[in-house]
Every structure is written in structure tokens, then in C-alpha cells.
Write a protein that holds these residues in place. Sequence first.
Motif, PDB file in Angstrom:
ATOM      1  N   GLY A 104      -1.501  14.077  -4.105  1.00 12.62           N
ATOM      2  CA  GLY A 104      -1.076  12.686  -3.996  1.00 12.62           C
ATOM      3  C   GLY A 104      -1.073  12.000  -5.345  1.00 12.62           C
ATOM      4  O   GLY A 104      -1.649  12.481  -6.315  1.00 12.62           O
ATOM      5  N   SER A 105      -0.389  10.864  -5.414  1.00 15.14           N
ATOM      6  CA  SER A 105      -0.359  10.041  -6.622  1.00 15.14           C
ATOM      7  C   SER A 105      -0.704   8.624  -6.210  1.00 15.14           C
ATOM      8  O   SER A 105       0.099   7.950  -5.547  1.00 15.14           O
ATOM      9  CB  SER A 105       1.027  10.088  -7.283  1.00 15.14           C
ATOM     10  OG  SER A 105       1.301  11.385  -7.767  1.00 15.14           O
ATOM     11  N   ARG A 106      -1.892   8.175  -6.591  1.00 17.10           N
ATOM     12  CA  ARG A 106      -2.348   6.858  -6.153  1.00 17.10           C
ATOM     13  C   ARG A 106      -3.565   6.441  -6.961  1.00 17.10           C
ATOM     14  O   ARG A 106      -4.184   7.260  -7.664  1.00 17.10           O
ATOM     15  CB  ARG A 106      -2.724   6.881  -4.672  1.00 17.10           C
ATOM     16  CG  ARG A 106      -3.866   7.824  -4.326  1.00 17.10           C
ATOM     17  CD  ARG A 106      -4.043   7.994  -2.820  1.00 17.10           C
ATOM     18  NE  ARG A 106      -5.111   8.926  -2.493  1.00 17.10           N
ATOM     19  CZ  ARG A 106      -6.366   8.583  -2.222  1.00 17.10           C
ATOM     20  NH1 ARG A 106      -6.709   7.295  -2.240  1.00 17.10           N
ATOM     21  NH2 ARG A 106      -7.283   9.481  -1.930  1.00 17.10           N
ATOM     22  N   PHE A 107      -3.903   5.171  -6.850  1.00 12.35           N
ATOM     23  CA  PHE A 107      -5.158   4.676  -7.395  1.00 12.35           C
ATOM     24  C   PHE A 107      -6.254   4.833  -6.353  1.00 12.35           C
ATOM     25  O   PHE A 107      -5.985   4.802  -5.146  1.00 12.35           O
ATOM     26  CB  PHE A 107      -5.048   3.195  -7.771  1.00 12.35           C
ATOM     27  CG  PHE A 107      -4.173   2.936  -8.964  1.00 12.35           C
ATOM     28  CD1 PHE A 107      -4.614   3.239 -10.236  1.00 12.35           C
ATOM     29  CD2 PHE A 107      -2.909   2.381  -8.814  1.00 12.35           C
ATOM     30  CE1 PHE A 107      -3.813   3.001 -11.343  1.00 12.35           C
ATOM     31  CE2 PHE A 107      -2.096   2.134  -9.902  1.00 12.35           C
ATOM     32  CZ  PHE A 107      -2.544   2.447 -11.172  1.00 12.35           C
ATOM     33  N   GLU A 164      -9.995   4.716 -10.596  1.00 11.61           N
ATOM     34  CA  GLU A 164      -9.331   5.801 -11.292  1.00 11.61           C
ATOM     35  C   GLU A 164      -7.958   6.060 -10.680  1.00 11.61           C
ATOM     36  O   GLU A 164      -7.611   5.510  -9.626  1.00 11.61           O
ATOM     37  CB  GLU A 164     -10.176   7.081 -11.230  1.00 11.61           C
ATOM     38  CG  GLU A 164     -10.455   7.558  -9.819  1.00 11.61           C
ATOM     39  CD  GLU A 164     -11.379   8.749  -9.770  1.00 11.61           C
ATOM     40  OE1 GLU A 164     -11.703   9.320 -10.829  1.00 11.61           O
ATOM     41  OE2 GLU A 164     -11.778   9.132  -8.657  1.00 11.61           O
ATOM     42  N   ARG A 165      -7.206   6.920 -11.343  1.00 13.35           N
ATOM     43  CA  ARG A 165      -5.868   7.295 -10.896  1.00 13.35           C
ATOM     44  C   ARG A 165      -5.856   8.769 -10.521  1.00 13.35           C
ATOM     45  O   ARG A 165      -6.438   9.598 -11.236  1.00 13.35           O
ATOM     46  CB  ARG A 165      -4.858   7.047 -12.014  1.00 13.35           C
ATOM     47  CG  ARG A 165      -3.413   7.454 -11.686  1.00 13.35           C
ATOM     48  CD  ARG A 165      -2.749   6.476 -10.766  1.00 13.35           C
ATOM     49  NE  ARG A 165      -1.386   6.921 -10.408  1.00 13.35           N
ATOM     50  CZ  ARG A 165      -0.568   6.243  -9.632  1.00 13.35           C
ATOM     51  NH1 ARG A 165      -0.947   5.072  -9.140  1.00 13.35           N
ATOM     52  NH2 ARG A 165       0.637   6.700  -9.348  1.00 13.35           N
ATOM     53  N   ILE A 166      -5.225   9.092  -9.416  1.00 13.57           N
ATOM     54  CA  ILE A 166      -5.045  10.477  -8.990  1.00 13.57           C
ATOM     55  C   ILE A 166      -3.581  10.855  -9.185  1.00 13.57           C
ATOM     56  O   ILE A 166      -2.680  10.090  -8.830  1.00 13.57           O
ATOM     57  CB  ILE A 166      -5.441  10.656  -7.509  1.00 13.57           C
ATOM     58  CG1 ILE A 166      -6.968  10.588  -7.370  1.00 13.57           C
ATOM     59  CG2 ILE A 166      -4.924  11.965  -6.955  1.00 13.57           C
ATOM     60  CD1 ILE A 166      -7.437  10.683  -5.942  1.00 13.57           C
ATOM     61  N   GLU A 167      -3.340  12.032  -9.754  1.00 11.00           N
ATOM     62  CA  GLU A 167      -1.991  12.533  -9.946  1.00 11.00           C
ATOM     63  C   GLU A 167      -1.936  14.020  -9.620  1.00 11.00           C
ATOM     64  O   GLU A 167      -2.857  14.763  -9.959  1.00 11.00           O
ATOM     65  CB  GLU A 167      -1.527  12.333 -11.393  1.00 11.00           C
ATOM     66  CG  GLU A 167      -1.273  10.894 -11.803  1.00 11.00           C
ATOM     67  CD  GLU A 167       0.015  10.341 -11.225  1.00 11.00           C
ATOM     68  OE1 GLU A 167       0.827  11.141 -10.686  1.00 11.00           O
ATOM     69  OE2 GLU A 167       0.227   9.118 -11.312  1.00 11.00           O
ATOM     70  N   VAL A 168      -0.848  14.434  -8.983  1.00 15.40           N
ATOM     71  CA  VAL A 168      -0.631  15.864  -8.744  1.00 15.40           C
ATOM     72  C   VAL A 168      -0.442  16.581 -10.070  1.00 15.40           C
ATOM     73  O   VAL A 168      -0.986  17.656 -10.303  1.00 15.40           O
ATOM     74  CB  VAL A 168       0.608  16.074  -7.839  1.00 15.40           C
ATOM     75  CG1 VAL A 168       0.912  17.559  -7.682  1.00 15.40           C
ATOM     76  CG2 VAL A 168       0.399  15.422  -6.485  1.00 15.40           C
ATOM     77  N   ASN A 169       0.329  15.952 -10.947  1.00 17.68           N
ATOM     78  CA  ASN A 169       0.573  16.482 -12.291  1.00 17.68           C
ATOM     79  C   ASN A 169       0.186  15.414 -13.299  1.00 17.68           C
ATOM     80  O   ASN A 169       0.994  14.527 -13.616  1.00 17.68           O
ATOM     81  CB  ASN A 169       2.044  16.877 -12.452  1.00 17.68           C
ATOM     82  CG  ASN A 169       2.355  17.398 -13.850  1.00 17.68           C
ATOM     83  OD1 ASN A 169       1.455  17.768 -14.605  1.00 17.68           O
ATOM     84  ND2 ASN A 169       3.637  17.431 -14.192  1.00 17.68           N
ATOM     85  N   PRO A 170      -1.038  15.423 -13.797  1.00 16.30           N
ATOM     86  CA  PRO A 170      -1.530  14.331 -14.650  1.00 16.30           C
ATOM     87  C   PRO A 170      -0.861  14.217 -16.014  1.00 16.30           C
ATOM     88  O   PRO A 170      -0.875  13.143 -16.610  1.00 16.30           O
ATOM     89  CB  PRO A 170      -3.021  14.659 -14.821  1.00 16.30           C
ATOM     90  CG  PRO A 170      -3.348  15.619 -13.734  1.00 16.30           C
ATOM     91  CD  PRO A 170      -2.098  16.403 -13.494  1.00 16.30           C
TER      92      PRO A 170
END
Length: 217
Positions: free
Chosen positions: A200-203, A170-176
Motif C-alpha cells: 500500500g501507499s499511505r500515511f 510515517e509514510r508507507i510505500e510499496v516502492n519507496p
Amino acid sequence: MSIPRLLDHVVIAGPDLAQLVDWFHELTGVTAAPGGTHPTGTANALVALTVDGEQGPRYLELIGPDPEREGEELPKTFSINRLRKPTLITYAVHPERIDEVARHARAGGVDPGDVQDLSRRTADGAELRWRLTQAKAPRNYAIPFLIDWGDTPHPGLGSDLPAVELVSFERIEVNPAPQQKALDALGLGDGVAAIREAPGSRFVLHLRTAVGRDVEI
């Protein structure tokens, strides 16, 4: 926890392929099999990704500079020339009719790049060919590239590949919201990685080893 329905392969890049293979072995106990070399000055090693113990058309690609390339300059593919350590960079999906998907995305405001021919030569000298999209710089690696293997046997189904269990990706985003809008332009629904809001912004790749140990990359 989720797995993209159309996941083709996950790309982990690094400035030295041998060190990248050693790093992955230390994490999982799995030694990636040599894949081959690309005209772009890169080489790779592969690991099949099983789901519920079953092998399918998905794999993990470890990619770095081809040690036999001419010159010392690091290739720019997947920003390898800027990396200092193993990095989960991006992923590929394999929808049907990638030309149509690319046109649909452009109409939605996201340009995945033109569909281009690419190839690599395996250790035994065979040449594998496929088609994929390559976005122009600056590239948004959170958006997957599209790939079509055509008549080439899918690398993830190779009987000689070592394997590790895929638990989730999955992908993590501070602001999806912006990334979700870009993903929606592809029109692939659950074929792409789900986005979760978190610092954070990362896979985030969750694997399970043969002895049942969970690994997060």
C-alpha cells in the motif's frame, strides 16, 4: 516509530466537516475546536498534537467544505471534491526560509510550487495570515508543503485547543525509492516523514488518547 522534526500539521480532509469532527471524536474521544474559514471555500477544526505530554508547534487539521460557502460545489482544496470519507491527505513542515527550501527542491527536480499568501478567519472574526507552497496539479501529496507563520501565533500552541498525544507519523510505500528521492530534494533530512516499505501507499498516524488507548489512522 518516528516523528518528523519539522512537522507543522497533519491534514485530514473529508466531504463534510461536521461529520469529520464526529468521526475523529469517535476514534479518540477528542472533539476538535473550530478553527475558521478560508477564502477557498473550506473550513477547519484543530487538535493540538502533544509529544511526551508537551504541547508544541504542531497540530492536526480536520478540513472540509465551509457550510456557509456560496453554492453547492465542493472545494478542490486537498481534493475534497473527490473524497467520500475522512482521508489523511498530506502534511506540512515549517523549515526556516521556505523560499530557499523551495528553490533547493526545484534545483533537485521537485517543484513544491510557488510560495503564496493564505489566510483564514477565526470564529471570533480575527484574520490569521501565513505563507505556504502550493504545488500544481497533479499534486504529489506524499511530499509535504512548506509553511511559514511569520508573526502569526502558531495554531498548535493555542491554550484553548484540545490535545491528543502524537506517537508517530510515517509514510508507507510499496516502492519507496521514487518518493525518497523526491523528499531528499527538499534537503530537510529527518524534518520530513520517514518512508517505510510495506504494502500500500499511505500515511500512518499513531495517536494515544488520554486514557492510554492507541489509535491508528
